[in-house]
Design a protein around this motif. Structure first.
Motif, PDB file in Angstrom:
ATOM      1  N   LYS A  71       0.848  -1.209   0.000  1.00  0.00           N
ATOM      2  CA  LYS A  71       0.000   0.000   0.000  1.00  0.00           C
ATOM      3  C   LYS A  71       0.887   1.264   0.000  1.00  0.00           C
ATOM      4  N   ILE A  72       1.940   1.239   0.838  1.00  0.00           N
ATOM      5  CA  ILE A  72       2.859   2.395   0.894  1.00  0.00           C
ATOM      6  C   ILE A  72       3.469   2.628  -0.491  1.00  0.00           C
ATOM      7  N   SER A  73       3.888   1.521  -1.113  1.00  0.00           N
ATOM      8  CA  SER A  73       4.523   1.610  -2.428  1.00  0.00           C
ATOM      9  C   SER A  73       3.558   2.198  -3.456  1.00  0.00           C
ATOM     10  N   GLU A  74       2.295   1.731  -3.420  1.00  0.00           N
ATOM     11  CA  GLU A  74       1.280   2.226  -4.371  1.00  0.00           C
ATOM     12  C   GLU A  74       1.012   3.716  -4.165  1.00  0.00           C
ATOM     13  N   VAL A  75       0.941   4.113  -2.889  1.00  0.00           N
ATOM     14  CA  VAL A  75       0.650   5.522  -2.601  1.00  0.00           C
ATOM     15  C   VAL A  75       1.813   6.405  -3.040  1.00  0.00           C
ATOM     16  N   LEU A  76       3.049   5.988  -2.707  1.00  0.00           N
ATOM     17  CA  LEU A  76       4.218   6.777  -3.122  1.00  0.00           C
ATOM     18  C   LEU A  76       4.257   6.897  -4.642  1.00  0.00           C
ATOM     19  N   ASN A  77       3.869   5.812  -5.303  1.00  0.00           N
ATOM     20  CA  ASN A  77       3.866   5.789  -6.768  1.00  0.00           C
ATOM     21  C   ASN A  77       2.958   6.887  -7.341  1.00  0.00           C
ATOM     22  N   ARG A  78       1.847   7.147  -6.664  1.00  0.00           N
ATOM     23  CA  ARG A  78       0.936   8.210  -7.116  1.00  0.00           C
ATOM     24  C   ARG A  78       1.622   9.571  -7.108  1.00  0.00           C
ATOM     25  N   TYR A  79       2.623   9.700  -6.249  1.00  0.00           N
ATOM     26  CA  TYR A  79       3.364  10.975  -6.144  1.00  0.00           C
ATOM     27  C   TYR A  79       4.702  10.897  -6.904  1.00  0.00           C
ATOM     28  N   LYS A  80       4.789   9.891  -7.785  1.00  0.00           N
ATOM     29  CA  LYS A  80       6.004   9.659  -8.581  1.00  0.00           C
ATOM     30  C   LYS A  80       7.219   9.421  -7.683  1.00  0.00           C
ATOM     31  N   LYS A  81       6.978   8.703  -6.569  1.00  0.00           N
ATOM     32  CA  LYS A  81       8.069   8.365  -5.654  1.00  0.00           C
ATOM     33  C   LYS A  81       8.092   6.854  -5.477  1.00  0.00           C
ATOM     34  N   CYS A  82       9.160   6.361  -4.882  1.00  0.00           N
ATOM     35  CA  CYS A  82       9.195   4.935  -4.554  1.00  0.00           C
ATOM     36  C   CYS A  82       9.766   4.774  -3.145  1.00  0.00           C
ATOM     37  N   ILE A  83       9.646   3.560  -2.618  1.00  0.00           N
ATOM     38  CA  ILE A  83      10.120   3.327  -1.247  1.00  0.00           C
ATOM     39  C   ILE A  83      11.628   3.565  -1.166  1.00  0.00           C
ATOM     40  N   ASN A  84      12.338   3.068  -2.163  1.00  0.00           N
ATOM     41  CA  ASN A  84      13.794   3.205  -2.176  1.00  0.00           C
ATOM     42  C   ASN A  84      14.194   4.676  -2.059  1.00  0.00           C
ATOM     43  N   ASP A  85      14.943   4.981  -0.997  1.00  0.00           N
ATOM     44  CA  ASP A  85      15.460   6.331  -0.738  1.00  0.00           C
ATOM     45  C   ASP A  85      14.428   7.324  -0.200  1.00  0.00           C
ATOM     46  N   SER A  86      13.183   6.894  -0.041  1.00  0.00           N
ATOM     47  CA  SER A  86      12.194   7.805   0.564  1.00  0.00           C
ATOM     48  C   SER A  86      12.469   7.923   2.054  1.00  0.00           C
ATOM     49  N   PHE A  87      12.086   9.065   2.641  1.00  0.00           N
ATOM     50  CA  PHE A  87      12.184   9.251   4.094  1.00  0.00           C
ATOM     51  C   PHE A  87      10.829   8.908   4.703  1.00  0.00           C
ATOM     52  N   ILE A  88      10.832   7.867   5.489  1.00  0.00           N
ATOM     53  CA  ILE A  88       9.559   7.357   6.027  1.00  0.00           C
ATOM     54  C   ILE A  88       9.622   7.343   7.554  1.00  0.00           C
ATOM     55  N   LEU A  89       8.545   7.822   8.173  1.00  0.00           N
ATOM     56  CA  LEU A  89       8.447   7.792   9.638  1.00  0.00           C
ATOM     57  C   LEU A  89       7.346   6.812  10.031  1.00  0.00           C
ATOM     58  N   ILE A  90       7.697   5.859  10.889  1.00  0.00           N
ATOM     59  CA  ILE A  90       6.686   4.946  11.434  1.00  0.00           C
ATOM     60  C   ILE A  90       6.242   5.503  12.779  1.00  0.00           C
ATOM     61  N   LEU A  91       4.943   5.635  12.973  1.00  0.00           N
ATOM     62  CA  LEU A  91       4.415   6.050  14.276  1.00  0.00           C
ATOM     63  C   LEU A  91       3.841   4.820  14.975  1.00  0.00           C
ATOM     64  N   GLY A  92       4.442   4.448  16.103  1.00  0.00           N
ATOM     65  CA  GLY A  92       3.955   3.307  16.875  1.00  0.00           C
ATOM     66  C   GLY A  92       4.684   2.017  16.551  1.00  0.00           C
ATOM     67  N   MET A  93       5.492   1.544  17.509  1.00  0.00           N
ATOM     68  CA  MET A  93       6.212   0.265  17.340  1.00  0.00           C
ATOM     69  C   MET A  93       5.555  -0.844  18.155  1.00  0.00           C
ATOM     70  N   ALA A  94       4.884  -0.469  19.266  1.00  0.00           N
ATOM     71  CA  ALA A  94       4.250  -1.471  20.126  1.00  0.00           C
ATOM     72  C   ALA A  94       3.160  -2.195  19.337  1.00  0.00           C
ATOM     73  N   TYR A  95       2.788  -3.388  19.779  1.00  0.00           N
ATOM     74  CA  TYR A  95       1.843  -4.172  18.976  1.00  0.00           C
ATOM     75  C   TYR A  95       0.410  -3.650  19.057  1.00  0.00           C
TER      76      TYR A  95
END
Ligand SMILES: NC(=O)c1ccc[n+]([C@@H]2O[C@H](COP(=O)([O-])OP(=O)(O)OC[C@H]3O[C@@H](n4cnc5c(N)ncnc54)[C@H](O)[C@@H]3O)[C@@H](O)[C@H]2O)c1
Length: 409
Positions: A259-283
């Motif tokens: 899903k992240i990859s598809e969304v970035l693709n809409r903005y002409k971006k890809c996961i590779n080299d993108s700056f991504i912040l994850i909010l929440g590590m706990a389960y």
């Protein structure tokens, strides 16, 4: 010893009070067993890499008990495990020493039913199921637990009590698996699963809501059904629901990454080299437990695909990644969110200011419907069409009710 609790929702002042009053004496000294009348075993029951039960903690605890065993001891196993464990690993071991269950010692199984972070249900007001090897075993454990627990539910055997816990957690795993599968389907069909669940929940009977998410975590739901299916296989029985749910739930982190990859693709971006912040590590929300957390898997998959990753979790200050590196939580600076290509909400902690995140972040992937009610074109929800108004069914209900009121007047 100092009365400091290491569990987030067990308060230190309560622990300290009991320690100071001599009512709670934590110790690693097993010789104390010779002085006590009853023992409750609550050791971990993890899985091996091969997904077989790792019962070594129970075996080790029983080996220590055997060293300091005395007549008339009441032993209650509380660790979640497959049906038959209490008889096979405890009764047999102690009877082999020459003692008879129900006469020389007493043995029961009573599952833990803790829901970490639950403000309404605690140990005292959560009914507790107990099964004894004999009637006398059950009677004694019933008396013991009735002192501390509001409602004790006796059942006919330890196997029934063991199976009760596995039914409860398999029920959750299978239903979460079902709603996760429907979430992926709704995504493709352009339907918002969250709105569907919300509307279905208005049925006052015959429906119980389960919510999709980035995967299941914690020490119980992902593991317990595997204990059952492992034991079932020794009877040549194969639990198809458990395997299916495990497969679907286990693959949710991959779905999130797609899903992240598809969304970035809409903005002409890809996961590779993108700056991504994850909010929440706990389960799950408002806990500090990292065990089996899907966020860890999402972190690993994004890293494998070349993302520049950071994470924030107010309850998880650091963790060790797959490569053995210690990764530290970054400060959550709302003004800085615009500098990330994408913010992925993995755990919906209550302390996050969702309105501010929605205002500041450029792209948000919401795996928990945490941004419900916030209309922002850059929020992409798991299990929903690419852009959804996030309108609550209750808003429609209110509108219809208001119209009816106008007509009635
Ligand atoms: N944590 C929960 O919310 C929860 C809820 C329901 C059921 N359970 C079940 O309860 C059991 C324990 O889970 P947990 O989350 O408390 O595990 P945990 O990993 O926090 O460990 C519990 C305790 O066992 C101790 N221990 C380990 N080996 C021991 C040994 N040989 N002798 C004595 N003590 C030993 C550890 O030091 C620790 O204090 C598991 O079977 C789990 O499935 C847990």
């Amino acid at each position: 010893m100092d009365g400091i609790s290491y569990i987030l929702d067990v308060q230190s002042d309560i622990v300290k009070k009991h320690v100071d009053e001599g009512k709670f004496i934590p110790t690693t000294d097993f010789s104390k067993i010779s002085q006590v009348d009853t023992l409750s075993i609550c050791v971990p029951t993890p899985l091996r890499k091969t997904k077989d039960p790792d019962i070594s903690y129970i075996v080790n605890a029983v080996n220590e008990i055997k060293k300091y065993f005395h007549k008339d001891l009441l032993i209650v196993l509380e660790s979640t495990t497959y049906p038959g464990t209490t008889e096979e690993l405890i009764q047999k071991e102690i009877e082999d020493m020459g003692y008879k269950v129900g006469e020389d010692f007493y043995l029961c199984f009573s599952p833990e039913r803790v829901d970490p972070g639950n403000k309404k249900y605690n140990t005292k007001n959560t009914p507790k199921v107990i099964g004894g090897v004999t009637k006398r075993c059950l009677e004694l454990a019933y008396l013991l637990y009735s002192n501390a627990i509001d409602t004790v539910i006796p059942v006919s055997s330890t196997k029934v009590a063991e199976m009760v816990k596995l039914l409860e957690n398999t029920f959750r795993a299978v239903n979460i698996g079902l709603v996760n599968e429907l979430a992926m389907m709704c995504d493709r069909m352009g339907i918002d699963i969250w709105e569907v669940v919300e509307a279905a929940s208005t049925k006052p009977f015959g429906f119980m809501p389960f919510y999709p998410g980035p995967g299941i975590g914690g020490h119980c739901i992902p593991l317990d059904p595997q204990y059952l299916s492992w034991k079932a296989r020794t009877y040549d029985f194969y639990n198809k629901f458990i395997d299916l749910a495990s497969d679907i739930n286990g693959n949710m982190p991959r779905y999130v990454v797609t899903k992240i990859s598809e969304v970035l693709n809409r903005y002409k971006k890809c996961i590779n080299d993108s700056f991504i912040l994850i909010l929440g590590m706990a389960y799950k929300k408002d806990v500090d437990d990292l065990r089996e957390s899907p966020s860890l898997e999402i972190y690993k998959l994004l890293k494998e695909q070349g993302a520049n990753l950071e994470y924030n979790d107010p309850y998880v200050k650091e963790f060790v990644d797959e490569d053995g590196n210690t990764v530290k939580s970054v400060e959550l600076d709302y003004d800085d969110l615009q500098n990330y290509d994408c913010v992925v909400l993995c755990t919906d902690h209550s302390c996050y200011d969702y309105l501010k995140i929605a205002e500041k972040a450029s792209i948000i992937i919401d795996t928990r419907n945490a941004f419900k009610g916030i209309v922002n074109k850059n929020i992409y929800k798991l299990g929903a069409p690419v852009y959804s108004e996030n309108t609550s069914i209750y808003d429609y209900i209110k509108e219809v009710a208001a119209t009816k009121e106008r007509i009635d007047k």
